[in-house]
Design a protein around this motif. Structure first.
Motif, PDB file in Angstrom:
ATOM      1  N   ILE A  51      29.314 -26.497 -34.310  1.00  0.00           N
ATOM      2  CA  ILE A  51      28.889 -27.809 -34.788  1.00  0.00           C
ATOM      3  C   ILE A  51      28.258 -27.655 -36.166  1.00  0.00           C
ATOM      4  CG2 ILE A  51      27.297 -29.724 -34.373  1.00  0.00           C
ATOM      5  CD1 ILE A  51      27.696 -29.207 -31.380  1.00  0.00           C
ATOM      6  N   THR A  52      28.742 -28.430 -37.112  1.00  0.00           N
ATOM      7  CA  THR A  52      28.200 -28.387 -38.464  1.00  0.00           C
ATOM      8  C   THR A  52      27.182 -29.510 -38.654  1.00  0.00           C
ATOM      9  OG1 THR A  52      29.912 -29.866 -39.338  1.00  0.00           O
ATOM     10  CG2 THR A  52      30.395 -27.491 -39.328  1.00  0.00           C
ATOM     11  N   THR A  53      26.315 -29.326 -39.642  1.00  0.00           N
ATOM     12  CA  THR A  53      25.346 -30.388 -39.933  1.00  0.00           C
ATOM     13  C   THR A  53      26.068 -31.632 -40.443  1.00  0.00           C
ATOM     14  OG1 THR A  53      24.987 -29.385 -42.107  1.00  0.00           O
ATOM     15  CG2 THR A  53      23.402 -28.851 -40.378  1.00  0.00           C
ATOM     16  N   ALA A  54      27.215 -31.446 -41.102  1.00  0.00           N
ATOM     17  CA  ALA A  54      27.985 -32.598 -41.584  1.00  0.00           C
ATOM     18  C   ALA A  54      28.481 -33.434 -40.407  1.00  0.00           C
ATOM     19  CB  ALA A  54      29.162 -32.120 -42.433  1.00  0.00           C
ATOM     20  N   ALA A  55      28.987 -32.766 -39.369  1.00  0.00           N
ATOM     21  CA  ALA A  55      29.476 -33.489 -38.191  1.00  0.00           C
ATOM     22  C   ALA A  55      28.323 -34.165 -37.449  1.00  0.00           C
ATOM     23  CB  ALA A  55      30.207 -32.526 -37.258  1.00  0.00           C
ATOM     24  N   LEU A  56      27.201 -33.477 -37.379  1.00  0.00           N
ATOM     25  CA  LEU A  56      26.027 -34.047 -36.709  1.00  0.00           C
ATOM     26  C   LEU A  56      25.523 -35.268 -37.468  1.00  0.00           C
ATOM     27  CD1 LEU A  56      23.913 -33.832 -34.470  1.00  0.00           C
ATOM     28  CD2 LEU A  56      22.662 -32.186 -35.891  1.00  0.00           C
ATOM     29  N   ALA A  57      25.467 -35.170 -38.788  1.00  0.00           N
ATOM     30  CA  ALA A  57      25.020 -36.305 -39.601  1.00  0.00           C
ATOM     31  C   ALA A  57      25.972 -37.485 -39.455  1.00  0.00           C
ATOM     32  CB  ALA A  57      24.917 -35.875 -41.068  1.00  0.00           C
ATOM     33  N   ALA A  58      27.279 -37.188 -39.411  1.00  0.00           N
ATOM     34  CA  ALA A  58      28.268 -38.259 -39.257  1.00  0.00           C
ATOM     35  C   ALA A  58      28.096 -38.971 -37.924  1.00  0.00           C
ATOM     36  CB  ALA A  58      29.678 -37.679 -39.374  1.00  0.00           C
ATOM     37  N   ARG A  59      27.797 -38.202 -36.876  1.00  0.00           N
ATOM     38  CA  ARG A  59      27.607 -38.814 -35.559  1.00  0.00           C
ATOM     39  C   ARG A  59      26.411 -39.763 -35.562  1.00  0.00           C
ATOM     40  NH1 ARG A  59      29.472 -37.532 -30.460  1.00  0.00           N
ATOM     41  NH2 ARG A  59      28.243 -38.445 -28.787  1.00  0.00           N
ATOM     42  N   LEU A  60      25.380 -39.385 -36.291  1.00  0.00           N
ATOM     43  CA  LEU A  60      24.165 -40.195 -36.355  1.00  0.00           C
ATOM     44  C   LEU A  60      24.225 -41.267 -37.439  1.00  0.00           C
ATOM     45  CD1 LEU A  60      21.626 -37.279 -35.909  1.00  0.00           C
ATOM     46  CD2 LEU A  60      21.824 -39.244 -34.369  1.00  0.00           C
ATOM     47  N   GLU A  61      25.304 -41.208 -38.242  1.00  0.00           N
ATOM     48  CA  GLU A  61      25.489 -42.145 -39.353  1.00  0.00           C
ATOM     49  C   GLU A  61      24.337 -42.059 -40.344  1.00  0.00           C
ATOM     50  OE1 GLU A  61      26.134 -45.969 -37.521  1.00  0.00           O
ATOM     51  OE2 GLU A  61      28.225 -45.491 -37.053  1.00  0.00           O
ATOM     52  N   VAL A  62      23.977 -40.822 -40.663  1.00  0.00           N
ATOM     53  CA  VAL A  62      22.955 -40.568 -41.684  1.00  0.00           C
ATOM     54  C   VAL A  62      23.495 -39.471 -42.606  1.00  0.00           C
ATOM     55  CG1 VAL A  62      21.052 -41.189 -40.147  1.00  0.00           C
ATOM     56  CG2 VAL A  62      21.773 -38.792 -40.321  1.00  0.00           C
ATOM     57  N   SER A  63      22.782 -39.199 -43.674  1.00  0.00           N
ATOM     58  CA  SER A  63      23.192 -38.128 -44.577  1.00  0.00           C
ATOM     59  C   SER A  63      22.666 -36.790 -44.062  1.00  0.00           C
ATOM     60  CB  SER A  63      22.631 -38.388 -45.976  1.00  0.00           C
ATOM     61  OG  SER A  63      21.218 -38.293 -45.958  1.00  0.00           O
ATOM     62  N   GLU A  64      23.284 -35.703 -44.545  1.00  0.00           N
ATOM     63  CA  GLU A  64      22.778 -34.379 -44.182  1.00  0.00           C
ATOM     64  C   GLU A  64      21.352 -34.206 -44.682  1.00  0.00           C
ATOM     65  OE1 GLU A  64      25.473 -30.831 -44.206  1.00  0.00           O
ATOM     66  OE2 GLU A  64      26.808 -32.223 -45.271  1.00  0.00           O
ATOM     67  N   ALA A  65      21.055 -34.793 -45.831  1.00  0.00           N
ATOM     68  CA  ALA A  65      19.694 -34.707 -46.379  1.00  0.00           C
ATOM     69  C   ALA A  65      18.682 -35.318 -45.419  1.00  0.00           C
ATOM     70  CB  ALA A  65      19.627 -35.403 -47.738  1.00  0.00           C
ATOM     71  N   ALA A  66      19.109 -36.376 -44.704  1.00  0.00           N
ATOM     72  CA  ALA A  66      18.207 -37.018 -43.729  1.00  0.00           C
ATOM     73  C   ALA A  66      17.893 -36.071 -42.582  1.00  0.00           C
ATOM     74  CB  ALA A  66      18.845 -38.299 -43.194  1.00  0.00           C
ATOM     75  N   LEU A  67      18.870 -35.255 -42.192  1.00  0.00           N
ATOM     76  CA  LEU A  67      18.619 -34.266 -41.132  1.00  0.00           C
ATOM     77  C   LEU A  67      17.575 -33.257 -41.588  1.00  0.00           C
ATOM     78  CD1 LEU A  67      22.241 -33.387 -39.868  1.00  0.00           C
ATOM     79  CD2 LEU A  67      20.676 -35.105 -38.950  1.00  0.00           C
ATOM     80  N   TYR A  68      17.709 -32.814 -42.821  1.00  0.00           N
ATOM     81  CA  TYR A  68      16.827 -31.764 -43.328  1.00  0.00           C
ATOM     82  C   TYR A  68      15.419 -32.267 -43.630  1.00  0.00           C
ATOM     83  CZ  TYR A  68      20.893 -28.744 -43.509  1.00  0.00           C
ATOM     84  OH  TYR A  68      21.987 -27.989 -43.162  1.00  0.00           O
ATOM     85  N   ARG A  69      15.225 -33.570 -43.567  1.00  0.00           N
ATOM     86  CA  ARG A  69      13.854 -34.094 -43.665  1.00  0.00           C
ATOM     87  C   ARG A  69      13.087 -33.841 -42.373  1.00  0.00           C
ATOM     88  NH1 ARG A  69      16.104 -38.351 -46.946  1.00  0.00           N
ATOM     89  NH2 ARG A  69      16.437 -39.723 -45.158  1.00  0.00           N
ATOM     90  N   HIS A  70      13.821 -33.603 -41.302  1.00  0.00           N
ATOM     91  CA  HIS A  70      13.186 -33.405 -40.000  1.00  0.00           C
ATOM     92  C   HIS A  70      13.287 -31.968 -39.507  1.00  0.00           C
ATOM     93  CE1 HIS A  70      12.710 -37.755 -39.554  1.00  0.00           C
ATOM     94  NE2 HIS A  70      13.927 -37.863 -40.066  1.00  0.00           N
ATOM     95  N   PHE A  71      14.321 -31.256 -39.943  1.00  0.00           N
ATOM     96  CA  PHE A  71      14.508 -29.847 -39.569  1.00  0.00           C
ATOM     97  C   PHE A  71      14.883 -29.063 -40.822  1.00  0.00           C
ATOM     98  CE2 PHE A  71      15.445 -32.238 -35.704  1.00  0.00           C
ATOM     99  CZ  PHE A  71      14.728 -31.541 -34.744  1.00  0.00           C
TER     100      PHE A  71
END
Length: 211
Positions: A51-71
């Motif tokens: 699982i890539t962060t790009a796929a995870l971000a797409a599932r959540l409909e957010v940017s990868e940068a938004a993921l990295y604000r939390h992790f």
């Protein structure tokens, strides 16, 4: 998903209009939970690739940068799942040992609890057996190895209390090792069958033979 501890008390999907949902911002910590829920759900897909962060971000409909604000990294996301597994399982083990007076029953219930936890949380099972960690940071696999070492130690403690032979510690160690190997084997079979072979299959009969 069955892992209720990760759930948040939000309204059910579809109960709000899109405009209302857009206006609503996640509460502090809520987005972290949503990310972990999404990761666990993606891991539930049989045969899922890395699982890539790009796929995870797409599932959540957010940017990868938004993921990295939390992790800070994907490894931290997996650590979040591992922490959930550890807290859930060891809290339940403590409850079992406190409530059950019979040590044989304690050991059987610990095994059954782990099997049931895995069956209800297939995505978590892939983390527990390491399938989801193959291409990730080595420390994640080491942490899961330590998790099962602690499980074995808990089983040994239960079984040692039942021993009255000349070498109760050795006997307890052997039986705890066999039970732990049984748990790991059932979880691996569950994950590698695409979650078709239930880990609880003939569980009572198997435990009766081991214990």
């Amino acid at each position: 998903m069955s892992h209720a501890e990760l759930d948040t008390p939000d309204p059910a999907p579809g109960s709000e209009t899109p405009a209302a949902a857009a206006r609503k911002r996640p509460k502090p910590g809520e987005r972290r939970v949503q990310i972990l829920q999404a990761l666990a759900t993606m891991l539930e897909q049989p045969g899922a690739e890395r699982i890539t962060t790009a796929a995870l971000a797409a599932r959540l409909e957010v940017s990868e940068a938004a993921l990295y604000r939390h992790f800070a990294s994907k490894a931290q996301m997996f650590e979040g799942l591992i922490e959930f597994i550890e807290q859930s399982v060891f809290t339940l083990i403590n409850q079992i040992t406190e409530r059950e007076a019979d040590v044989q029953t304690q050991a059987g219930r610990i095994v059954g609890m782990l099997i049931q936890f895995a069956e209800k949380n297939p995505g978590m099972t892939r983390v527990m057996v390491g399938d989801a960690l193959v291409f990730e940071n080595d420390r994640l696999q080491q942490r899961m190895n330590q998790f099962f070492d602690k499980i074995e130690a808990s089983l040994k403690q239960c079984l040692r209390a039942a021993g009255d032979a000349a070498m109760p510690t050795v006997d307890a160690q052997v039986r705890a090792s066999v039970l732990t190997a049984f748990i790991v084997g059932r979880l691996q079979r569950f994950a590698r069958s695409g979650f078709k072979r239930a880990p609880s299959e003939h569980l009572e009969q198997a435990l009766a033979r081991i214990l």
